[in-house]
Enzyme design. Structure first.
Site, PDB file in Angstrom:
ATOM      1  N   MET A 128       0.828  -1.201   0.000  1.00  0.00           N
ATOM      2  CA  MET A 128       0.000   0.000   0.000  1.00  0.00           C
ATOM      3  C   MET A 128       0.867   1.258   0.000  1.00  0.00           C
ATOM      4  O   MET A 128       0.646   2.176  -0.775  1.00  0.00           O
ATOM      5  CB  MET A 128      -0.921   0.013   1.222  1.00  0.00           C
ATOM      6  CG  MET A 128      -2.000  -1.042   1.225  1.00  0.00           C
ATOM      7  SD  MET A 128      -3.217  -0.766   2.549  1.00  0.00           S
ATOM      8  CE  MET A 128      -2.220  -1.103   4.010  1.00  0.00           C
ATOM      9  N   PRO A 131       6.171   6.329  -1.657  1.00  0.00           N
ATOM     10  CA  PRO A 131       7.011   7.431  -1.173  1.00  0.00           C
ATOM     11  C   PRO A 131       6.205   8.659  -0.769  1.00  0.00           C
ATOM     12  O   PRO A 131       6.596   9.378   0.154  1.00  0.00           O
ATOM     13  CB  PRO A 131       7.923   7.715  -2.366  1.00  0.00           C
ATOM     14  CG  PRO A 131       8.027   6.396  -3.068  1.00  0.00           C
ATOM     15  CD  PRO A 131       6.681   5.754  -2.921  1.00  0.00           C
ATOM     16  N   GLY A 132       5.060   8.905  -1.428  1.00  0.00           N
ATOM     17  CA  GLY A 132       4.260  10.077  -1.095  1.00  0.00           C
ATOM     18  C   GLY A 132       2.916   9.769  -0.489  1.00  0.00           C
ATOM     19  O   GLY A 132       2.069  10.655  -0.379  1.00  0.00           O
ATOM     20  N   PHE A 159       8.688   0.600   1.789  1.00  0.00           N
ATOM     21  CA  PHE A 159       8.513   0.066   3.139  1.00  0.00           C
ATOM     22  C   PHE A 159       7.653  -1.210   3.126  1.00  0.00           C
ATOM     23  O   PHE A 159       6.839  -1.431   4.030  1.00  0.00           O
ATOM     24  CB  PHE A 159       7.879   1.097   4.084  1.00  0.00           C
ATOM     25  CG  PHE A 159       8.575   2.419   4.132  1.00  0.00           C
ATOM     26  CD1 PHE A 159       9.959   2.508   4.045  1.00  0.00           C
ATOM     27  CD2 PHE A 159       7.842   3.595   4.273  1.00  0.00           C
ATOM     28  CE1 PHE A 159      10.608   3.742   4.094  1.00  0.00           C
ATOM     29  CE2 PHE A 159       8.480   4.833   4.330  1.00  0.00           C
ATOM     30  CZ  PHE A 159       9.863   4.896   4.231  1.00  0.00           C
ATOM     31  N   PRO A 243      -9.194  -4.118  11.041  1.00  0.00           N
ATOM     32  CA  PRO A 243      -9.333  -4.651  12.401  1.00  0.00           C
ATOM     33  C   PRO A 243      -8.464  -5.872  12.668  1.00  0.00           C
ATOM     34  O   PRO A 243      -7.828  -5.963  13.723  1.00  0.00           O
ATOM     35  CB  PRO A 243     -10.825  -4.984  12.493  1.00  0.00           C
ATOM     36  CG  PRO A 243     -11.475  -4.002  11.589  1.00  0.00           C
ATOM     37  CD  PRO A 243     -10.526  -3.874  10.427  1.00  0.00           C
ATOM     38  N   GLU A 245      -5.658  -6.723  11.115  1.00  0.00           N
ATOM     39  CA  GLU A 245      -4.263  -6.286  11.128  1.00  0.00           C
ATOM     40  C   GLU A 245      -3.909  -5.625  12.450  1.00  0.00           C
ATOM     41  O   GLU A 245      -2.859  -5.896  13.047  1.00  0.00           O
ATOM     42  CB  GLU A 245      -4.012  -5.318   9.975  1.00  0.00           C
ATOM     43  CG  GLU A 245      -2.592  -4.777   9.911  1.00  0.00           C
ATOM     44  CD  GLU A 245      -2.384  -3.778   8.798  1.00  0.00           C
ATOM     45  OE1 GLU A 245      -1.243  -3.319   8.623  1.00  0.00           O
ATOM     46  OE2 GLU A 245      -3.367  -3.441   8.097  1.00  0.00           O
ATOM     47  N   GLN A 339      16.295   0.304  31.115  1.00  0.00           N
ATOM     48  CA  GLN A 339      16.877   1.115  32.176  1.00  0.00           C
ATOM     49  C   GLN A 339      17.205   0.264  33.401  1.00  0.00           C
ATOM     50  O   GLN A 339      18.260   0.425  34.022  1.00  0.00           O
ATOM     51  CB  GLN A 339      15.912   2.236  32.558  1.00  0.00           C
ATOM     52  CG  GLN A 339      16.467   3.233  33.561  1.00  0.00           C
ATOM     53  CD  GLN A 339      17.527   4.134  32.967  1.00  0.00           C
ATOM     54  OE1 GLN A 339      17.582   4.305  31.746  1.00  0.00           O
ATOM     55  NE2 GLN A 339      18.366   4.717  33.811  1.00  0.00           N
ATOM     56  N   GLY A 342      20.408  -1.560  33.276  1.00  0.00           N
ATOM     57  CA  GLY A 342      21.643  -0.781  33.293  1.00  0.00           C
ATOM     58  C   GLY A 342      22.407  -0.939  31.994  1.00  0.00           C
ATOM     59  O   GLY A 342      21.829  -1.074  30.914  1.00  0.00           O
ATOM     60  N   GLY A 367      -0.897   1.913  10.764  1.00  0.00           N
ATOM     61  CA  GLY A 367      -1.560   3.134  11.208  1.00  0.00           C
ATOM     62  C   GLY A 367      -0.874   3.694  12.432  1.00  0.00           C
ATOM     63  O   GLY A 367      -0.738   3.017  13.448  1.00  0.00           O
TER      64      GLY A 367
END
Length: 386
Positions: A128, A131-132, A159, A243, A245, A339, A342, A367
């Site tokens: 889907m 680039p734009g 992507f 839904p 997905e 965190q 460490g 989304g």
């Protein structure tokens, strides 16, 4: 908190999944990430073991099992195995591509594609994003024009998860220049169709084993037999499958968050500093207590969503609520767990370090958090007041 969610059959299936992961995934996960590629044999083995594609009807080689709790078991166990690139590829197949091929195909199309999916020999992708055009599907510029019995497809996508590996790619294209909700159609582009080219295998900051690619369509001739779900119904078909997905994102997010939390809890009560386990410090216990509480609460929402999905009542708005909240929770939990580790948490040899970079995309794909909130907000604005 007791979790009255799974049956004995689900727990037996869990053992099958664990044995598969020990045998076929855990020995290879580091190599896959280093090579930025998962062996295709892993998917044929997974399909043979029933790790995914359970919902394919028996006549096409599947189990015909529609209970999403089996998918949840896989999410939980793959997360515990810390094989997140593999987990994402399974989710792409089960929660996206296969869902389209089950719902939108003709009988002839099912006969062509489902048997290969059931054996793991066919890997799919959903194209889907451009680039734009990302969240704004109306901005799709890839186009298809009819030429006799065929369609000529031209444009590019980016992507695209599993874009390099995929044998079939579901492509969203504009078929009516006039625009509107009926302007888009889905096409199934198959490997080696002339004019279909793979671009770069994109370098991501996380999930390195899961290939992500650019795809190019240079006047690809696609037969009408490869139109998916009807001409002009592309946008409706995309929206109706969101839904599932987004439930998949929620399932993976809570599973990974729980897995990293349990690793961290063990670390806190075995790692010593100043002569005692760091978990004996009140601040650390409070951190663990907060995360445990959030996980239990959110897990209850995901369980409710799974039950709703099984019953056919999960709404796009409820799926959006789960998607944004679980993915944001995953970010918070993994960050806090790092965190608490460490310096060791920043090392890629530790699961929490790898999870930290793998997690960041969760609030973006399927989304963004902002888009999810907009969906929910629009729904609220339409509801009667008082």
């Amino acid at each position: 908190m007791d979790r009255d969610f799974y049956t004995e059959d689900h727990e037996l299936y869990r053992q099958t999944v664990r044995e598969f992961l020990i045998r076929e995934v855990i020995p290879h996960r580091e190599r896959w990430d280093e090579e930025r590629w998962i062996d295709r044999t892993a998917f044929t083995a997974a399909a043979k073991a029933g790790i995914y594609a359970l919902q394919i009807p028996e006549q096409y080689g599947g189990a015909g099992e529609l209970d999403y709790r089996y998918r949840m078991v896989v999410c939980e166990e793959v997360s515990r195995a810390h094989a997140l690139s593999f987990a994402l590829t399974l989710a792409l197949q089960d929660d996206l591509v296969l869902h389209y091929l089950l719902d939108l195909t003709t009988e002839e199309q099912q006969q062509r594609w489902l048997p290969g999916f059931a054996t793991g020999e066919i890997i799919g992708a959903l194209a889907m994003t451009e680039p734009g055009a990302g969240s704004d599907l109306q901005g799709i510029r890839t186009e298809a024009r009819q030429d006799g019995e065929d369609w000529i497809l031209h444009g590019q996508k980016t992507f695209i998860s599993s874009g390099i590996m995929a044998d079939v790619v579901i492509v969203a294209a504009r078929t009516d220049p006039a625009g509107g909700t009926g302007a888009f159609t889905l096409f199934v582009v198959e490997r080696d169709m002339p004019g279909f080219e793979r671009g770069r295998k994109l370098a991501k900051i996380g999930l390195p084993g899961q290939d992500t690619a650019e795809l190019f369509f240079d006047n690809v001739r696609v037969p009408s037999a490869n139109v998916l779900g009807g001409v002009g119904r592309g946008l409706q078909n995309l929206m109706s499958h969101l839904p599932r997905e987004r439930l998949g994102i929620s399932a993976g997010a809570i599973a990974l968050s729980r897995a990293i939390f349990e690793v961290t809890r063990e670390y806190c009560f075995t790692r010593t500093a100043f002569g005692k386990p760091i978990g004996d410090n009140q601040h650390v216990r409070f951190e663990l207590a907060e995360m445990a509480t959030e996980l239990d609460i959110v897990e209850a929402y995901v369980d409710k969503s799974v039950r709703a999905y099984n019953a056919g009542t999960l709404t796009p708005v409820d799926a959006a609520k789960g998607k944004w909240y679980t993915s944001e929770l995953q970010k918070r939990v993994v960050d806090r767990c790092l965190q608490l580790h460490g310096g060791y948490g920043y090392m890629s040899e530790y699961p929490v370090g790898r999870a930290y970079t793998d997690t960041r995309v969760q609030t973006i794909y399927a989304g963004t958090t902002e888009i999810m909130k907009e969906i929910i907000g629009r729904d609220l604005s339409r509801k009667p007041l008082g």
